[in-house]
Motif scaffolding. Structure first.
Motif, PDB file in Angstrom:
ATOM      1  N   VAL A   6      15.552 -22.640  31.090  1.00 49.09           N
ATOM      2  CA  VAL A   6      14.202 -22.287  30.638  1.00 49.09           C
ATOM      3  C   VAL A   6      13.535 -21.345  31.633  1.00 49.09           C
ATOM      4  CG1 VAL A   6      11.934 -23.189  29.979  1.00 49.09           C
ATOM      5  CG2 VAL A   6      13.996 -24.551  29.541  1.00 49.09           C
ATOM      6  N   ALA A   7      13.037 -20.214  31.143  1.00 50.20           N
ATOM      7  CA  ALA A   7      12.336 -19.250  31.994  1.00 50.20           C
ATOM      8  C   ALA A   7      11.224 -18.591  31.199  1.00 50.20           C
ATOM      9  CB  ALA A   7      13.296 -18.188  32.529  1.00 50.20           C
ATOM     10  N   ARG A   8      10.246 -18.055  31.909  1.00 49.48           N
ATOM     11  CA  ARG A   8       9.202 -17.302  31.218  1.00 49.48           C
ATOM     12  C   ARG A   8       9.785 -16.027  30.618  1.00 49.48           C
ATOM     13  NH1 ARG A   8       4.135 -16.243  34.848  1.00 49.48           N
ATOM     14  NH2 ARG A   8       5.695 -16.178  36.511  1.00 49.48           N
ATOM     15  N   SER A   9      10.701 -15.393  31.391  1.00 47.83           N
ATOM     16  CA  SER A   9      11.310 -14.148  30.905  1.00 47.83           C
ATOM     17  C   SER A   9      12.665 -13.954  31.570  1.00 47.83           C
ATOM     18  CB  SER A   9      10.395 -12.956  31.221  1.00 47.83           C
ATOM     19  OG  SER A   9      11.039 -11.743  30.892  1.00 47.83           O
ATOM     20  N   PHE A  10      13.561 -13.321  30.855  1.00 47.22           N
ATOM     21  CA  PHE A  10      14.855 -12.926  31.409  1.00 47.22           C
ATOM     22  C   PHE A  10      14.945 -11.407  31.535  1.00 47.22           C
ATOM     23  CE2 PHE A  10      15.740 -17.111  29.683  1.00 47.22           C
ATOM     24  CZ  PHE A  10      16.570 -17.683  30.645  1.00 47.22           C
ATOM     25  N   VAL A  33      25.507 -22.446  28.361  1.00 47.77           N
ATOM     26  CA  VAL A  33      24.096 -22.205  28.657  1.00 47.77           C
ATOM     27  C   VAL A  33      23.318 -21.897  27.382  1.00 47.77           C
ATOM     28  CG1 VAL A  33      22.438 -20.804  29.959  1.00 47.77           C
ATOM     29  CG2 VAL A  33      24.674 -21.348  30.958  1.00 47.77           C
ATOM     30  N   VAL A  34      22.238 -22.651  27.177  1.00 43.32           N
ATOM     31  CA  VAL A  34      21.308 -22.384  26.080  1.00 43.32           C
ATOM     32  C   VAL A  34      20.067 -21.756  26.711  1.00 43.32           C
ATOM     33  CG1 VAL A  34      19.927 -23.345  24.212  1.00 43.32           C
ATOM     34  CG2 VAL A  34      22.174 -24.338  24.760  1.00 43.32           C
ATOM     35  N   GLU A  35      19.824 -20.497  26.388  1.00 40.60           N
ATOM     36  CA  GLU A  35      18.725 -19.736  27.000  1.00 40.60           C
ATOM     37  C   GLU A  35      17.439 -19.910  26.198  1.00 40.60           C
ATOM     38  OE1 GLU A  35      17.743 -15.080  26.839  1.00 40.60           O
ATOM     39  OE2 GLU A  35      19.562 -15.518  27.981  1.00 40.60           O
ATOM     40  N   ILE A  36      16.371 -20.336  26.904  1.00 42.18           N
ATOM     41  CA  ILE A  36      15.059 -20.492  26.281  1.00 42.18           C
ATOM     42  C   ILE A  36      14.068 -19.602  27.023  1.00 42.18           C
ATOM     43  CG2 ILE A  36      13.191 -22.073  25.680  1.00 42.18           C
ATOM     44  CD1 ILE A  36      15.759 -22.657  24.178  1.00 42.18           C
ATOM     45  N   GLU A  37      13.494 -18.631  26.321  1.00 47.08           N
ATOM     46  CA  GLU A  37      12.581 -17.665  26.932  1.00 47.08           C
ATOM     47  C   GLU A  37      11.166 -17.898  26.414  1.00 47.08           C
ATOM     48  OE1 GLU A  37      12.559 -12.898  27.997  1.00 47.08           O
ATOM     49  OE2 GLU A  37      13.845 -13.648  26.382  1.00 47.08           O
ATOM     50  N   ALA A  38      10.277 -18.327  27.317  1.00 48.79           N
ATOM     51  CA  ALA A  38       8.919 -18.697  26.914  1.00 48.79           C
ATOM     52  C   ALA A  38       8.132 -17.512  26.369  1.00 48.79           C
ATOM     53  CB  ALA A  38       8.170 -19.314  28.094  1.00 48.79           C
ATOM     54  N   SER A  39       8.395 -16.313  26.883  1.00 51.50           N
ATOM     55  CA  SER A  39       7.631 -15.146  26.443  1.00 51.50           C
ATOM     56  C   SER A  39       7.812 -14.879  24.957  1.00 51.50           C
ATOM     57  CB  SER A  39       8.035 -13.911  27.252  1.00 51.50           C
ATOM     58  OG  SER A  39       9.413 -13.616  27.067  1.00 51.50           O
ATOM     59  N   LYS A  40       8.956 -15.279  24.396  1.00 47.70           N
ATOM     60  CA  LYS A  40       9.190 -15.090  22.966  1.00 47.70           C
ATOM     61  C   LYS A  40       8.352 -16.061  22.135  1.00 47.70           C
ATOM     62  CE  LYS A  40      13.931 -13.377  23.422  1.00 47.70           C
ATOM     63  NZ  LYS A  40      15.363 -13.619  23.101  1.00 47.70           N
ATOM     64  N   GLU A  41       8.002 -17.189  22.771  1.00 49.18           N
ATOM     65  CA  GLU A  41       7.179 -18.179  22.071  1.00 49.18           C
ATOM     66  C   GLU A  41       5.694 -17.880  22.200  1.00 49.18           C
ATOM     67  OE1 GLU A  41       8.619 -20.467  20.259  1.00 49.18           O
ATOM     68  OE2 GLU A  41      10.589 -19.732  20.890  1.00 49.18           O
ATOM     69  N   GLN A  42       5.362 -17.057  23.206  1.00 53.64           N
ATOM     70  CA  GLN A  42       3.955 -16.772  23.484  1.00 53.64           C
ATOM     71  C   GLN A  42       3.486 -15.594  22.640  1.00 53.64           C
ATOM     72  OE1 GLN A  42       2.805 -17.393  27.595  1.00 53.64           O
ATOM     73  NE2 GLN A  42       1.537 -15.562  27.514  1.00 53.64           N
ATOM     74  N   VAL A  43       3.514 -15.787  21.343  1.00 49.27           N
ATOM     75  CA  VAL A  43       3.111 -14.738  20.413  1.00 49.27           C
ATOM     76  C   VAL A  43       1.935 -15.233  19.575  1.00 49.27           C
ATOM     77  CG1 VAL A  43       5.389 -13.697  20.315  1.00 49.27           C
ATOM     78  CG2 VAL A  43       4.819 -15.544  18.739  1.00 49.27           C
ATOM     79  N   SER A  96       5.440 -22.037  34.679  1.00 48.63           N
ATOM     80  CA  SER A  96       4.115 -22.386  35.164  1.00 48.63           C
ATOM     81  C   SER A  96       3.502 -23.394  34.212  1.00 48.63           C
ATOM     82  CB  SER A  96       3.246 -21.127  35.254  1.00 48.63           C
ATOM     83  OG  SER A  96       3.141 -20.511  33.987  1.00 48.63           O
ATOM     84  N   ALA A  97       2.260 -23.776  34.472  1.00 49.67           N
ATOM     85  CA  ALA A  97       1.616 -24.811  33.672  1.00 49.67           C
ATOM     86  C   ALA A  97       1.413 -24.386  32.221  1.00 49.67           C
ATOM     87  CB  ALA A  97       0.266 -25.179  34.290  1.00 49.67           C
ATOM     88  N   ASN A  98       1.347 -23.073  31.973  1.00 48.68           N
ATOM     89  CA  ASN A  98       1.205 -22.654  30.576  1.00 48.68           C
ATOM     90  C   ASN A  98       2.558 -22.398  29.903  1.00 48.68           C
ATOM     91  OD1 ASN A  98       1.975 -20.078  31.463  1.00 48.68           O
ATOM     92  ND2 ASN A  98      -0.150 -19.435  31.751  1.00 48.68           N
ATOM     93  N   THR A  99       3.664 -22.530  30.667  1.00 48.21           N
ATOM     94  CA  THR A  99       4.997 -22.410  30.085  1.00 48.21           C
ATOM     95  C   THR A  99       5.448 -23.755  29.528  1.00 48.21           C
ATOM     96  OG1 THR A  99       5.527 -20.767  31.785  1.00 48.21           O
ATOM     97  CG2 THR A  99       7.355 -21.627  30.477  1.00 48.21           C
TER      98      THR A  99
END
Length: 375
Positions: A6-10, A33-43, A96-99
């Motif tokens: 899990v990362a904010r961005s790759f 590895v299952v990649e989860i990108e928070a920036s894609k969810e932050q829409v 971070s706390a908003n991720t």
């Protein structure tokens, strides 16, 4: 072994480079590895606006983006992701706390490990400004929003010994801290010799060049001193120049190359001979690792996370904030020492990246940690 990464961005920024290289390292060691990108969810307009307001609030209240204030739900639900993907372990990167909701960590049915590219997730406003370390409002909001001593991962991984020490300073937060270096892929391109060159080319890389934490203005005293001693120098800066005040009062030749993509790194490191890293808070020095992977030696700020990577044979440590005559003379001596034996320093930099930072080696260290936590 199945790893939920899990990362904010790759894709964007130094922390993203660290996350992307960690994914490669885990795959090199045989992990699924299952990649989860928070920036894609932050829409969406509401969520995006909420995140902007949160950052503005931090700027006003704490004079820094402390990355822990939130009033809108986190972008990712860790417990739901675990239920959907059923991983053996969860590997957090730059979150971070908003991720994520840190309070969900203690409810996770599998080990949760956090690779730290910074220590602000556990220090809040204290990371950026000492004046906030006793800020009762900051500390109260920090604990209310993120965690008490129970809301921490099973283990936190620090890419540098310095960062591990900073994490351990917070006695209220108890969890394992393991030091594992950054991974990097070495270039097949070899460095060129400096023989015959009359101009010594230095480089500087930062997402935002005028970010005060990166120390761009601190490098000019040393360069000006070199030039006054008869050595011709150039500075090649990569990143967003914005409003760089330091350049207006210097006689050093500076060329701004602007932002760049990771695909053009070979071109970036061809533009200079020695990378300068004056950052005061370099916790996880991805740019140093990338520099070594291209055989480019560095002169870096001492007393930071870079200390773990610079061994005297692949570069030098220096205090850029000390502008005394004796220290500036030391900068001249270090620069000339590297240039006179440039091929040796270049080779040592490349071999350090190849032997100590290879994805296979770093991946195996993470896999050993996972097996230890799963016992």
């Amino acid at each position: 072994m199945k790893v939920l990464l899990v990362a904010r961005s790759f894709k964007k920024g130094g922390a993203a480079s660290g996350a992307k290289n960690l994914k490669l390292a885990l795959e090199s060691a045989g992990a699924e590895v299952v990649e989860i990108e928070a920036s894609k969810e932050q829409v969406g307009k509401v969520k995006t606006a909420a995140r902007v307001v949160e950052r503005c609030f931090e700027r006003v209240l704490f004079d820094a983006e402390t990355h822990f204030f939130k009033f809108y739900p986190a972008s990712l639900n860790i417990l739901r992701l675990i239920e959907n993907h059923k991983p053996d372990v969860v590997q957090l990167c730059d979150v971070s706390a908003n991720t994520i909701s840190f309070k969900d960590i203690r409810k996770a049915p599998c080990p949760v490990i956090h690779r730290m590219s910074d220590f602000w997730p556990y220090h809040g406003a204290k990371h950026y400004a000492e004046k906030n370390s006793q800020n009762l409002l900051s500390n109260s909001i920090f604990k209310l929003i993120i965690f008490n001593e129970n809301n921490v991962p099973c283990c936190r991984v620090a890419p540098s010994i310095w960062l591990a020490g900073k994490i351990n300073e917070n006695k209220e937060v108890r969890s394992k801290v393991r030091h594992i270096k950054n991974a990097v892929v070495c270039s097949s391109q070899k460095r060129k010799s400096l023989s015959g060159k009359r101009v010594l080319r230095f480089g500087f890389i930062s997402g935002n060049i005028d970010d005060p934490r990166k120390g761009f203005s601190d490098i000019f005293k040393g360069l000006e001193y070199l030039q006054a001693q008869g050595q011709k120098v150039e500075l090649h800066a990569f990143g967003n120049p914005s409003n760089v005040k330091a350049v207006r009062s210097t006689n050093v030749y500076v060329k701004f190359h602007g932002p760049f993509s990771k695909d053009s790194l070979h071109w970036v490191f061809d533009e200079f001979d020695i990378l300068l890293c004056p950052s005061k808070l370099d916790n996880s020095p991805n740019v140093v690792c990338e520099s070594f992977s291209y055989g480019c030696p560095v002169i870096a700020q001492s007393g930071t996370g870079i200390d773990t990577y610079v061994n005297g044979q692949n570069g030098k440590l220096f205090d850029f904030q000390n502008a005394s005559d004796a220290n500036l003379e030391r900068f001249r001596i270090l620069s000339l020492e590297i240039t006179e034996c440039y091929e040796d320093y270049s080779e040592c930099a490349f071999l350090f990246a190849k032997n100590e930072l290879s994805p296979e080696k770093i991946g195996s260290e993470y896999m050993s940690l996972y097996r230890e936590l799963l016992k």
